[in-house]
Design a protein around this motif. Structure first.
Motif, mmCIF file in Angstrom:
data_model
loop_
_atom_site.group_PDB
_atom_site.id
_atom_site.type_symbol
_atom_site.label_atom_id
_atom_site.label_comp_id
_atom_site.label_asym_id
_atom_site.label_seq_id
_atom_site.Cartn_x
_atom_site.Cartn_y
_atom_site.Cartn_z
ATOM 1 N N ALA A 85 0.825 -1.208 0.000
ATOM 2 C CA ALA A 85 0.000 0.000 0.000
ATOM 3 C C ALA A 85 0.857 1.255 0.000
ATOM 4 C CB ALA A 85 -0.923 -0.013 1.207
ATOM 5 N N ASN A 86 2.069 1.174 0.528
ATOM 6 C CA ASN A 86 2.949 2.341 0.595
ATOM 7 C C ASN A 86 3.991 2.365 -0.517
ATOM 8 O OD1 ASN A 86 1.687 3.435 2.858
ATOM 9 N ND2 ASN A 86 2.943 2.231 4.248
ATOM 10 N N ALA A 87 3.779 1.587 -1.571
ATOM 11 C CA ALA A 87 4.722 1.549 -2.689
ATOM 12 C C ALA A 87 4.584 2.798 -3.546
ATOM 13 C CB ALA A 87 4.489 0.304 -3.526
ATOM 14 N N PHE A 88 5.712 3.316 -3.996
ATOM 15 C CA PHE A 88 5.708 4.476 -4.890
ATOM 16 C C PHE A 88 5.214 4.045 -6.272
ATOM 17 C CE2 PHE A 88 9.524 6.508 -2.492
ATOM 18 C CZ PHE A 88 8.673 6.964 -1.502
ATOM 19 N N SER A 89 4.627 4.973 -7.001
ATOM 20 C CA SER A 89 4.174 4.677 -8.356
ATOM 21 C C SER A 89 5.357 4.366 -9.267
ATOM 22 C CB SER A 89 3.366 5.849 -8.915
ATOM 23 O OG SER A 89 4.133 7.039 -8.870
ATOM 24 N N ARG A 90 6.472 5.026 -9.034
ATOM 25 C CA ARG A 90 7.740 4.776 -9.728
ATOM 26 C C ARG A 90 8.847 4.889 -8.698
ATOM 27 N NH1 ARG A 90 5.767 8.969 -12.076
ATOM 28 N NH2 ARG A 90 7.612 10.207 -11.721
ATOM 29 N N PRO A 91 9.828 4.010 -8.730
ATOM 30 C CA PRO A 91 10.910 4.121 -7.753
ATOM 31 C C PRO A 91 11.768 5.360 -8.011
ATOM 32 C CG PRO A 91 11.390 2.393 -9.335
ATOM 33 C CD PRO A 91 10.005 2.880 -9.630
ATOM 34 N N ILE A 92 12.476 5.762 -6.984
ATOM 35 C CA ILE A 92 13.432 6.859 -7.082
ATOM 36 C C ILE A 92 14.810 6.237 -6.882
ATOM 37 C CG2 ILE A 92 14.262 8.979 -5.989
ATOM 38 C CD1 ILE A 92 11.355 9.474 -5.117
ATOM 39 N N PHE A 93 15.756 6.616 -7.711
ATOM 40 C CA PHE A 93 17.112 6.089 -7.606
ATOM 41 C C PHE A 93 18.020 7.166 -7.030
ATOM 42 C CE2 PHE A 93 14.957 3.630 -10.796
ATOM 43 C CZ PHE A 93 15.289 2.334 -10.438
ATOM 44 N N VAL A 94 18.787 6.775 -6.008
ATOM 45 C CA VAL A 94 19.687 7.704 -5.325
ATOM 46 C C VAL A 94 21.039 7.044 -5.106
ATOM 47 C CG1 VAL A 94 17.852 8.960 -4.125
ATOM 48 C CG2 VAL A 94 18.882 6.974 -3.042
ATOM 49 N N SER B 94 17.899 18.066 -3.765
ATOM 50 C CA SER B 94 18.551 19.169 -3.046
ATOM 51 C C SER B 94 19.943 18.813 -2.551
ATOM 52 C CB SER B 94 17.681 19.631 -1.869
ATOM 53 O OG SER B 94 17.721 18.687 -0.816
ATOM 54 N N VAL B 95 20.183 17.530 -2.287
ATOM 55 C CA VAL B 95 21.513 17.114 -1.821
ATOM 56 C C VAL B 95 22.319 16.444 -2.943
ATOM 57 C CG1 VAL B 95 20.879 16.968 0.607
ATOM 58 C CG2 VAL B 95 20.623 14.953 -0.838
ATOM 59 N N HIS B 96 21.797 16.527 -4.160
ATOM 60 C CA HIS B 96 22.496 16.069 -5.367
ATOM 61 C C HIS B 96 22.820 14.574 -5.352
ATOM 62 C CE1 HIS B 96 22.772 20.299 -6.264
ATOM 63 N NE2 HIS B 96 23.344 20.493 -5.093
ATOM 64 N N ILE B 97 21.865 13.760 -4.908
ATOM 65 C CA ILE B 97 22.068 12.311 -4.932
ATOM 66 C C ILE B 97 21.060 11.613 -5.830
ATOM 67 C CG2 ILE B 97 23.160 12.196 -2.662
ATOM 68 C CD1 ILE B 97 20.414 11.153 -1.590
ATOM 69 N N ARG B 98 20.193 12.363 -6.464
ATOM 70 C CA ARG B 98 19.168 11.764 -7.339
ATOM 71 C C ARG B 98 19.831 11.265 -8.609
ATOM 72 N NH1 ARG B 98 13.279 12.959 -8.591
ATOM 73 N NH2 ARG B 98 12.806 11.069 -9.765
ATOM 74 N N GLU B 99 19.458 10.072 -9.016
ATOM 75 C CA GLU B 99 19.985 9.451 -10.227
ATOM 76 C C GLU B 99 18.836 9.163 -11.181
ATOM 77 O OE1 GLU B 99 23.283 8.535 -11.131
ATOM 78 O OE2 GLU B 99 23.690 9.933 -9.507
ATOM 79 N N ALA B 100 19.152 9.082 -12.447
ATOM 80 C CA ALA B 100 18.128 8.792 -13.451
ATOM 81 C C ALA B 100 17.651 7.352 -13.340
ATOM 82 C CB ALA B 100 18.675 9.054 -14.842
ATOM 83 N N GLY B 101 18.446 6.489 -12.789
ATOM 84 C CA GLY B 101 18.070 5.089 -12.657
ATOM 85 C C GLY B 101 18.852 4.226 -13.616
#
Length: 99
Positions: free
Chosen positions: A3-12, A74-81
């Protein structure tokens, strides 16, 4: 899917620079909890509160995902995946390989 799953994952990127998939509110909270205290700030606090609220049903899961994504940017750790190549995308090789 939980129920708490994201619609799309986030890669960091984690501390070791490995790319991690954050697929649900629990993953996001675990990541935020391990974030170094000396690097926390108001955006980190907002993301934690949003994830806790989503876990308790007071905020949508998309709201928590957006807050976590904002923190990651904001902390520059987001990745495209990871880039996945499907078998139909690869042209089969014909003939022999050159030596």
């Amino acid at each position: 899917m939980t129920a708490n799953a994201f619609s799309r994952p986030i890669f960091v990127k984690d501390e070791g620079q490995a790319v991690r998939e954050i697929a649900c509110v629990a993953d996001a909270l675990a990541f935020l909890t391990k974030w170094p205290e000396n690097r926390r700030g108001p955006i980190h606090s907002t993301a934690v509160r949003a994830c806790q609220a989503a876990r308790e049903g007071r905020l949508t899961v998309d709201g928590a995902r957006n807050a976590f994504a904002g923190f990651a940017r904001s902390v520059h750790i987001r990745e495209a995946g990871p880039v996945s190549v499907e078998p139909w995308m690869v042209t089969p090789r014909r003939g022999r390989m050159p030596i």
